[in-house]
Design a protein around this motif. Structure first.
Motif, PDB file in Angstrom:
ATOM      1  N   CYS A 100       0.827  -1.200   0.000  1.00 11.66           N
ATOM      2  CA  CYS A 100       0.000   0.000   0.000  1.00 11.66           C
ATOM      3  C   CYS A 100       0.869   1.260   0.000  1.00 11.66           C
ATOM      4  O   CYS A 100       1.886   1.326   0.704  1.00 11.66           O
ATOM      5  N   HIS A 102       0.096   4.035   1.192  1.00  8.05           N
ATOM      6  CA  HIS A 102      -0.137   4.885   2.366  1.00  8.05           C
ATOM      7  C   HIS A 102       1.000   4.665   3.368  1.00  8.05           C
ATOM      8  O   HIS A 102       1.936   5.449   3.414  1.00  8.05           O
ATOM      9  N   LEU A 103       0.948   3.568   4.125  1.00  8.53           N
ATOM     10  CA  LEU A 103       2.000   3.328   5.120  1.00  8.53           C
ATOM     11  C   LEU A 103       2.668   1.965   4.950  1.00  8.53           C
ATOM     12  O   LEU A 103       3.321   1.474   5.858  1.00  8.53           O
ATOM     13  N   GLY A 104       2.493   1.362   3.788  1.00 16.34           N
ATOM     14  CA  GLY A 104       3.275   0.168   3.481  1.00 16.34           C
ATOM     15  C   GLY A 104       2.683  -1.155   3.914  1.00 16.34           C
ATOM     16  O   GLY A 104       3.391  -2.159   3.934  1.00 16.34           O
ATOM     17  N   CYS A 105       1.410  -1.202   4.280  1.00 15.50           N
ATOM     18  CA  CYS A 105       0.808  -2.502   4.613  1.00 15.50           C
ATOM     19  C   CYS A 105       0.673  -3.337   3.339  1.00 15.50           C
ATOM     20  O   CYS A 105       0.584  -2.784   2.241  1.00 15.50           O
ATOM     21  N   CYS A 118      -6.682  -2.604   1.359  1.00 21.58           N
ATOM     22  CA  CYS A 118      -5.641  -2.532   2.391  1.00 21.58           C
ATOM     23  C   CYS A 118      -6.299  -2.741   3.750  1.00 21.58           C
ATOM     24  O   CYS A 118      -7.243  -2.039   4.089  1.00 21.58           O
ATOM     25  N   CYS A 120      -5.169  -2.082   6.638  1.00 24.35           N
ATOM     26  CA  CYS A 120      -4.745  -1.176   7.714  1.00 24.35           C
ATOM     27  C   CYS A 120      -5.664   0.035   7.880  1.00 24.35           C
ATOM     28  O   CYS A 120      -6.179   0.280   8.958  1.00 24.35           O
ATOM     29  N   HIS A 121      -5.848   0.797   6.815  1.00 27.23           N
ATOM     30  CA  HIS A 121      -6.655   2.019   6.959  1.00 27.23           C
ATOM     31  C   HIS A 121      -7.703   2.134   5.873  1.00 27.23           C
ATOM     32  O   HIS A 121      -8.233   3.205   5.621  1.00 27.23           O
ATOM     33  N   GLY A 122      -7.969   1.043   5.197  1.00 29.09           N
ATOM     34  CA  GLY A 122      -9.121   0.993   4.310  1.00 29.09           C
ATOM     35  C   GLY A 122      -8.937   1.515   2.896  1.00 29.09           C
ATOM     36  O   GLY A 122      -9.931   1.718   2.201  1.00 29.09           O
ATOM     37  N   SER A 123      -7.733   1.700   2.436  1.00 30.13           N
ATOM     38  CA  SER A 123      -7.574   2.108   1.032  1.00 30.13           C
ATOM     39  C   SER A 123      -8.025   0.968   0.119  1.00 30.13           C
ATOM     40  O   SER A 123      -7.840  -0.205   0.447  1.00 30.13           O
ATOM     41  N   PRO A 135      -6.915   6.603   2.319  1.00 35.60           N
ATOM     42  CA  PRO A 135      -5.842   7.581   2.523  1.00 35.60           C
ATOM     43  C   PRO A 135      -4.598   7.383   1.644  1.00 35.60           C
ATOM     44  O   PRO A 135      -3.687   8.215   1.686  1.00 35.60           O
TER      45      PRO A 135
HETATM   46  S1  FES Z   1      -1.364   1.435   4.924  1.00 32.39           S
HETATM   47 FE1  FES Z   1      -2.894   1.049   3.488  1.00 32.39          FE
HETATM   48  S2  FES Z   1      -4.389   2.474   3.928  1.00 32.39           S
HETATM   49 FE2  FES Z   1      -2.889   2.858   5.394  1.00 32.39          FE
END
Ligand code: FES
Length: 169
Positions: A100, A102-105, A118, A120-123, A135
């Motif tokens: 991802c 965003h933050l690498g999940c 994703c 982690c935060h729903g992307s 995000p």
């Molecule tokens: S790491 Fe994927 S949405 Fe935050």
């Protein structure tokens, strides 16, 4: 005179002491030797760790993804070791990062919803990496994909390419 007699007893010969009894001196020397041994082993271990290279072993960024026939048309295949999706459409192949932006999940392909999500935060992303919502600041990048001389798919994660490029097989 009596001093001479008294001092002629060694520690072991003193009345009331057995031959196997450990004297305080022996006990202290053994404790000291043990402590020195432990300290010596510790310093050897620290020295070894200091001189051994601090290397992370990761899979090669360029990898073979197998024969194209392994991937049916209209499929999205997640290669867990490489964290890459191999997508096959009627137009050809492309390789999309599963990480991802965003933050690498690590994202997951949801076949029922036909999207990459994703946890982690729903992307959410389309199978071609285009962002749908969430995000994540960017779409999922595409990696260079080609064929080897013996006809296998070859992905190079060091090379991002234009998402419009597909490998026709
Ligand atoms: S790491 Fe994927 S949405 Fe935050």
């Amino acid at each position: 005179m009596s001093d001479t007699k008294h001092s002629s007893f060694s520690q072991a010969q003193r009345p009331g002491k057995g031959e196997n009894e450990i004297t305080r001196r022996d006990f202290l020397s053994e404790i000291t030797l043990g402590a020195l041994g432990i300290a010596g082993l510790g310093s050897v271990a620290v020295t070894y760790q200091f001189f051994s290279p601090n290397v992370l072993f990761e899979p090669s960024p360029t990898f073979r993804a197998g024969n194209p026939d392994l991937y049916p048309v209209h499929s999205v295949s997640f290669l867990q070791d490489q964290q890459v999706y191999i997508v096959r459409t009627p137009e050809g192949f492309y390789a999309v990062s599963a990480v991802c932006t965003h933050l690498g999940c690590v994202t997951q392909w949801k076949p029922d919803a036909e999207m990459i999500a994703c946890p982690c935060h729903g992307s959410k992303f389309k199978s071609d990496g285009t962002k749908i919502e969430g995000p994540a600041p960017r779409p999922l990048p595409h990696f260079a994909i080609s064929l080897t001389a013996d006809g296998e798919l070859l992905v190079d994660k060091l090379q991002n390419i234009n998402p419009a490029q597909v490998l026709k097989v």
